[in-house]
Design a protein around this motif. Structure first.
Motif, short mmCIF file in Angstrom:
data_model
loop_
_atom_site.label_atom_id
_atom_site.label_comp_id
_atom_site.label_asym_id
_atom_site.label_seq_id
_atom_site.Cartn_x
_atom_site.Cartn_y
_atom_site.Cartn_z
N ILE A 1 40.52 48.89 23.81
CA ILE A 1 42.05 49.45 24.71
C ILE A 1 41.35 48.10 26.16
CG2 ILE A 1 43.83 51.62 25.05
CD1 ILE A 1 40.48 53.32 23.92
N ASN A 2 43.16 48.27 26.18
CA ASN A 2 43.11 47.60 27.89
C ASN A 2 42.43 48.55 29.00
OD1 ASN A 2 44.70 47.26 30.33
ND2 ASN A 2 46.39 46.45 29.43
N GLY B 1 31.05 49.97 34.36
CA GLY B 1 30.06 49.55 34.13
C GLY B 1 30.16 48.99 31.91
N LYS B 2 30.62 50.16 31.49
CA LYS B 2 30.04 49.46 30.01
C LYS B 2 31.48 48.62 30.06
CE LYS B 2 27.45 49.94 26.43
NZ LYS B 2 26.22 49.06 26.78
N VAL B 3 32.78 49.39 30.26
CA VAL B 3 34.38 48.68 30.59
C VAL B 3 33.79 47.11 30.75
CG1 VAL B 3 36.08 48.57 30.65
CG2 VAL B 3 35.04 50.67 30.01
N GLY B 4 33.28 46.91 31.55
CA GLY B 4 33.71 45.73 32.32
C GLY B 4 33.99 45.46 33.91
N VAL C 1 42.31 53.57 34.73
CA VAL C 1 42.97 54.74 35.70
C VAL C 1 42.01 56.40 34.64
CG1 VAL C 1 45.54 55.44 36.09
CG2 VAL C 1 44.83 52.51 36.25
N MET C 2 42.42 55.56 33.24
CA MET C 2 42.49 56.92 32.96
C MET C 2 41.11 57.65 33.17
SD MET C 2 44.15 58.25 30.64
CE MET C 2 43.78 59.39 29.29
N LEU C 3 39.86 56.89 32.90
CA LEU C 3 39.37 57.41 33.75
C LEU C 3 38.96 57.99 35.21
CD1 LEU C 3 36.69 54.65 32.44
CD2 LEU C 3 36.34 56.67 31.46
N VAL C 4 39.53 57.26 35.55
CA VAL C 4 39.14 57.86 37.37
C VAL C 4 39.84 59.21 37.19
CG1 VAL C 4 40.00 57.58 39.60
CG2 VAL C 4 38.74 55.37 38.24
N VAL C 5 41.53 58.92 36.78
CA VAL C 5 42.04 60.82 36.37
C VAL C 5 41.12 61.49 35.89
CG1 VAL C 5 44.19 61.40 35.25
CG2 VAL C 5 44.50 59.26 36.74
N MET C 6 40.59 61.62 34.56
CA MET C 6 39.68 62.19 33.94
C MET C 6 38.74 62.83 34.81
SD MET C 6 39.78 62.12 30.25
CE MET C 6 39.36 59.58 30.10
N ALA D 1 35.76 60.76 27.74
CA ALA D 1 35.95 59.65 28.71
C ALA D 1 34.75 58.80 27.94
CB ALA D 1 35.22 60.41 29.99
N PHE D 2 33.40 59.52 27.56
CA PHE D 2 32.90 58.71 26.54
C PHE D 2 33.92 58.46 25.19
CE2 PHE D 2 28.85 58.98 28.75
CZ PHE D 2 29.12 59.57 29.49
N ALA D 3 33.99 58.75 24.38
CA ALA D 3 34.95 58.08 23.56
C ALA D 3 36.11 57.25 23.07
CB ALA D 3 35.46 59.98 22.71
N MET D 4 36.55 56.60 25.22
CA MET D 4 37.46 55.86 24.98
C MET D 4 36.30 55.05 25.62
SD MET D 4 40.30 57.16 27.56
CE MET D 4 40.30 56.28 28.72
N VAL D 5 35.66 54.86 25.65
CA VAL D 5 34.64 53.59 26.58
C VAL D 5 34.11 52.98 25.50
CG1 VAL D 5 32.49 52.79 28.27
CG2 VAL D 5 34.29 54.10 28.67
N ALA D 6 33.77 54.46 24.56
CA ALA D 6 32.75 53.80 23.00
C ALA D 6 33.26 53.21 21.91
CB ALA D 6 32.05 55.01 22.63
#
Lengths: 105, 206
Positions: free
Chosen positions: A46-47, B203-206, A53-58, A37-42
């Motif tokens: 990405i779309n 929040g980081k994503v926006g 959706v991925m964050l909520v699912v995880m 989750a953190f890596a995806m945001v960092a």
């Protein structure tokens, strides 16, 4: 009394197999989900909808793993706890949807 | 009531469920957690509705949040959840000493988490993100601060339980208390999973 002691000893034997192993597996699984989750945001770029959706699912997977294994919800005799928590979750979903999609727009 | 459980000085397996009182405690605590879910749900819904209401010139979520700090806090809390599982497992095998040590480690992790959160909030205030800065800041501090208050309460609670077990030993009266405190600690961890997902990462994503 002797009978009670006997059944207690039997029960101890039956539960011997339940070591820390599955709890450690649940922990590693949680850590992996968190890292992803953190890596995806960092990583970004990405779309946004896909990330949401991925964050909520995880998060949901992680919560199911933790509640199932660490709070013993997957064990037998946990019908009332499940009903209690699901009652709370139902109210929460109603409130969140109300605040997000009805009251605000 | 607890007398007959100590006939040969041994606790029954799962001593937290050995008495009706203990079982009722666990069930009652689940209902309490249902109520806590609603409490945090309302705070989450307020935050979700207000998180973009920043106002002119005030810091946004994307500008404020630092992922490394949040990641560290997450790993600390996750690990403390595991150590509290180990405490319950030690309780189930009647190893009082190792149970107490695992509880002490859990408390230390809880304190580390709180220290990190205080440091983080302090940074935010210095960057002009105060409680009354914007609707976003108010709902942020209410939600995350409420979770922090729960961690603080858990730390105090488990510390007192450690003292009680040291004084009275592990029996069918004290065991349900430890078990229930463990459930509480897991619940705090579960709430944090949603906080780091919804508040920080989104929040980081926006």
């Amino acid at each position: 009394m002797a009978g009670t002691q006997h059944s207690a000893a039997e029960e101890n034997k039956r539960h011997k197999h339940e070591g820390p192993k599955k709890h450690i597996i649940a922990f590693i699984f949680s850590i992996l989900l968190t890292i992803i989750a953190f890596a995806m945001v960092a990583a970004g770029e990405i779309n946004t909808t896909f990330i949401y959706v991925m964050l909520v699912v995880m998060a949901l997977i992680q919560v199911f793993v933790q509640m199932g294994f660490w709070m013993h919800m997957k064990d037998r005799g946990h019908v009332f706890p499940i009903v209690g928590i699901l009652g709370g979750v139902f109210v929460v979903f109603t409130i969140v949807i109300m605040a997000e999609y009805w009251a605000w727009w | 009531m607890s007398g007959h459980a100590h006939v040969d000085g041994k606790l029954p397996h799962e001593p937290e469920k050995a008495t009706l009182e203990g079982r009722n405690k666990v069930l009652g605590f689940w209902l309490f957690l249902g109520g806590e879910t609603v409490l945090f749900g309302t705070l989450f819904s307020a935050f979700l509705a207000l998180r973009h209401q920043v106002g002119d010139g005030n810091p946004t979520a994307n500008e404020l949040f630092e992922l490394p700090t949040v990641a560290l806090a997450t790993f600390i809390l996750l690990t403390s959840s595991l150590t509290s599982v180990f405490a319950i497992q030690s309780m189930h095998t009647n190893k009082v000493k190792s149970m107490l040590w695992w509880l002490v480690i859990t408390v230390i992790f809880g304190l580390a988490f709180l220290g990190l959160e205080i440091y983080e909030f302090n940074n935010y205030v210095h960057e002009g993100h105060k409680f009354s800065t914007s609707a976003f800041s108010s709902s942020f501090y209410t939600l995350v601060g409420f979770h922090g208050a729960h961690v603080l309460f858990g730390v105090l609670w488990i510390s007192i339980l450690i003292a009680q077990v040291l004084k009275k030993g592990l029996n069918v009266v004290t065991a349900p208390k430890i078990y229930v405190a463990g459930m509480y600690w897991h619940f705090i961890d579960v709430v944090w999973v949603f906080i780091f997902t919804v508040v920080y990462l989104m929040g980081k994503v926006g």
